[in-house]
Structure formats: C-alpha cells, structure tokens
Design a protein around this motif. Structure first.
Motif, short mmCIF file in Angstrom:
data_model
loop_
_atom_site.label_atom_id
_atom_site.label_comp_id
_atom_site.label_asym_id
_atom_site.label_seq_id
_atom_site.Cartn_x
_atom_site.Cartn_y
_atom_site.Cartn_z
N ALA A 89 0.82 -1.21 0.00
CA ALA A 89 0.00 0.00 0.00
C ALA A 89 0.85 1.26 0.00
O ALA A 89 0.60 2.20 -0.77
CB ALA A 89 -0.95 -0.01 1.20
N VAL A 90 1.86 1.33 0.85
CA VAL A 90 2.65 2.56 0.96
C VAL A 90 3.55 2.78 -0.27
O VAL A 90 3.92 3.91 -0.58
CB VAL A 90 3.51 2.59 2.24
CG1 VAL A 90 2.63 2.52 3.47
CG2 VAL A 90 4.54 1.48 2.25
N ASN A 91 3.86 1.70 -0.97
CA ASN A 91 4.74 1.81 -2.14
C ASN A 91 3.99 1.93 -3.46
O ASN A 91 4.60 2.12 -4.51
CB ASN A 91 5.70 0.62 -2.20
CG ASN A 91 6.75 0.65 -1.10
OD1 ASN A 91 6.96 1.67 -0.47
ND2 ASN A 91 7.40 -0.48 -0.88
N ASN A 92 2.67 1.82 -3.41
CA ASN A 92 1.85 1.84 -4.62
C ASN A 92 0.86 3.00 -4.55
O ASN A 92 -0.10 2.97 -3.79
CB ASN A 92 1.11 0.51 -4.77
CG ASN A 92 0.27 0.45 -6.04
OD1 ASN A 92 0.21 1.41 -6.81
ND2 ASN A 92 -0.38 -0.67 -6.25
N LYS A 139 9.81 5.43 0.47
CA LYS A 139 9.28 4.09 0.22
C LYS A 139 9.78 3.13 1.29
O LYS A 139 10.80 3.37 1.94
CB LYS A 139 9.70 3.59 -1.17
CG LYS A 139 9.09 4.40 -2.30
CD LYS A 139 9.03 3.57 -3.57
CE LYS A 139 8.25 4.35 -4.61
NZ LYS A 139 7.51 3.48 -5.52
N TRP A 140 9.02 2.06 1.47
CA TRP A 140 9.42 1.02 2.42
C TRP A 140 10.31 0.02 1.68
O TRP A 140 9.86 -0.63 0.74
CB TRP A 140 8.19 0.32 2.99
CG TRP A 140 8.53 -0.58 4.15
CD1 TRP A 140 9.25 -1.73 4.12
CD2 TRP A 140 8.17 -0.38 5.52
NE1 TRP A 140 9.37 -2.28 5.37
CE2 TRP A 140 8.70 -1.46 6.26
CE3 TRP A 140 7.45 0.60 6.20
CZ2 TRP A 140 8.53 -1.59 7.63
CZ3 TRP A 140 7.27 0.48 7.56
CH2 TRP A 140 7.81 -0.61 8.27
N ASP A 141 11.56 -0.08 2.11
CA ASP A 141 12.52 -0.99 1.49
C ASP A 141 12.57 -2.29 2.28
O ASP A 141 13.13 -2.34 3.37
CB ASP A 141 13.90 -0.33 1.44
CG ASP A 141 14.94 -1.18 0.71
OD1 ASP A 141 14.60 -2.30 0.28
OD2 ASP A 141 16.09 -0.72 0.59
N LEU A 142 11.99 -3.33 1.73
CA LEU A 142 11.95 -4.62 2.42
C LEU A 142 13.33 -5.22 2.61
O LEU A 142 13.53 -6.08 3.48
CB LEU A 142 11.09 -5.61 1.63
CG LEU A 142 9.57 -5.52 1.84
CD1 LEU A 142 8.86 -6.42 0.84
CD2 LEU A 142 9.19 -5.90 3.26
N ASN A 143 14.31 -4.78 1.83
CA ASN A 143 15.65 -5.35 1.91
C ASN A 143 16.57 -4.60 2.88
O ASN A 143 17.68 -5.06 3.15
CB ASN A 143 16.30 -5.33 0.53
CG ASN A 143 15.63 -6.28 -0.44
OD1 ASN A 143 15.80 -7.49 -0.35
ND2 ASN A 143 14.85 -5.74 -1.35
N PHE A 144 16.10 -3.46 3.41
CA PHE A 144 16.98 -2.64 4.22
C PHE A 144 17.18 -3.22 5.62
O PHE A 144 16.23 -3.50 6.33
CB PHE A 144 16.43 -1.22 4.35
CG PHE A 144 17.29 -0.33 5.21
CD1 PHE A 144 18.46 0.20 4.71
CD2 PHE A 144 16.94 -0.06 6.52
CE1 PHE A 144 19.27 1.02 5.50
CE2 PHE A 144 17.73 0.75 7.32
CZ PHE A 144 18.90 1.29 6.81
N GLY A 195 3.60 7.91 9.21
CA GLY A 195 4.32 9.18 9.24
C GLY A 195 5.41 9.24 8.17
O GLY A 195 6.47 9.85 8.39
N MET A 196 5.14 8.64 7.01
CA MET A 196 6.15 8.61 5.95
C MET A 196 6.16 9.92 5.17
O MET A 196 5.12 10.53 4.91
CB MET A 196 5.88 7.42 5.01
CG MET A 196 6.02 6.08 5.70
SD MET A 196 5.74 4.68 4.58
CE MET A 196 7.24 4.73 3.60
#
Length: 216
Positions: A158-161, A181-186, A175-176
């Motif tokens: 949702a937050v990335n689309n 974007k939310w980086d799943l790999n970070f 609070g972005m």
C-alpha cells in the motif's frame, strides 16, 4: 559459553526476514525477549511466549500467564522444567532449554497479530559474551499492529503503490515523508548493534542500582 541463534520470521519471503545473534548461554528468556524485540524493531507493547512448536505445545515460557496459575508450583520449582506446562520467562535460562545445535523454539509475539519467530541454535561457542551481538541479518524491521505477516506485506504494498486504495491511510499512519518508500531489503547491522549496546548498558546499570528496567 555463548549461544548463536538464527531467528527467522515465519512466513516471510522475498527476502526472508532473519537475524543472527550471539548471546550469553545463561541469559533468561525474559532478557532474550528484549533482544528479539530490538533485533526486529518491535516496541515490546504486546504479550509474548516461547514454546517448542508454536501454539498448544509445552513447555510454554512467558510472563503473560493467567492469574489462576499464579500459586501453581510450576512457577516456583524450576527443577521440574521442562516437564510442566507453564514457566516464568524471568526464571528459565536459555541453557535450561537449549542443549544441542539445531534445537529450535518458537517465539510468539502479539497474540492477536500472531508474529511467529523460528529460533534455531546454530552454534555453541566458548566466547565470554557480556553484551548481545547481532552477527548478520536480512530484511527490514517490522511494524506493530499491522495484522501479522500478511498484513505487513499488504501495508508495504500500500505505501509503495500510489494506486493502492489504502495508500494515503497507511502513509499517514506511518508518518512517511513524500516520496519515501518502504525498502523490504533494508537492514542496518551497525545501527542494530548500537541500539543493542545502548539498551543493554542501560538495563545493566538499572539492575546494578537495584531497579529493574521494565520499558525501553
């Protein structure tokens, strides 16, 4: 002696979310709960328990027990471990349970969202470990109250689309900033260890002063 664990979030994929951590073998499960909270970015705001195979398996190691068990000798007689059903996490130590490499336990956090962490003992070392140390990890920190692993992935989508119907709602909740974007790999190993050191040093100071820190 030190135990090295690999802790993986059950149901996580692309990437699998996991951490490797080295801790003192005599650490209590209550302290181990705090370590896991830090490793995955939890806020320690929900109940937890450790259990061999997940729900409905014994022994259960927890601080979140029903009052009806309070006077039960299973909480006061540690020499019965692990043959009873329920034990206090601040009374049972890791080396009471873990005896050999590849042995596992399931850590359940937030009984509503049902976050299950598969904890596997991957090495037993001769090191003298004073502070927990994260050795490696993969995958981002997690988020409280998002509905478990399925809800988490829906939240990230949702937050990335921009076209997702819950895009604005989730971004406001988290609070972005615009464009973030939310980086799943970070995963920041250095920062994780810095937080571990800071919190553990604080906990030890509080204990030495006779006051037990209950919140971080």
């Amino acid at each position: 002696m030190a135990f090295v664990f690999k802790i993986k979030i059950d149901g996580s994929a692309k990437p699998p979310i996991w951490r490797n951590v080295k801790v003192n073998e005599s650490m209590t499960f209550d302290d181990f709960n705090l370590v896991i909270q830090i490793l995955f970015g939890w806020a320690d705001s929900h109940l937890f328990e450790f259990t061999p195979k997940g729900w409905s398996s014994n022994p259960r190691i927890t601080l979140s027990f029903d009052e009806k068990y309070e006077p039960d000798e299973r909480f006061s007689e540690r020499n019965t471990f692990p043959y009873g059903e329920l034990y206090r996490a601040d009374e049972i130590r890791l080396n009471d349970y873990f005896k050999k490499v590849k042995q596992k336990i399931v850590y359940i956090y937030d009984f509503g969202d049902d976050w299950r962490h598969i904890v596997e003992l991957v090495d037993i070392a001769d090191d003298a470990v004073l502070l927990p140390v994260c050795l490696a990890g993969k995958g981002s920190h997690l988020e409280e109250d998002c509905g478990g692993i399925g809800g988490f992935y829906n939240m990230v989508e949702a937050v990335n689309n921009l076209k997702h119907p819950e895009h604005n709602e989730y971004r406001e909740w988290l609070g972005m900033k615009r464009g973030e974007k939310w980086d799943l790999n970070f995963f920041d190993l250095e920062e994780t260890n810095e937080v571990l050191r800071e919190i553990w040093t604080s906990v030890e100071k509080q204990r030495n002063s006779g006051f037990i820190l209950s919140d971080f």
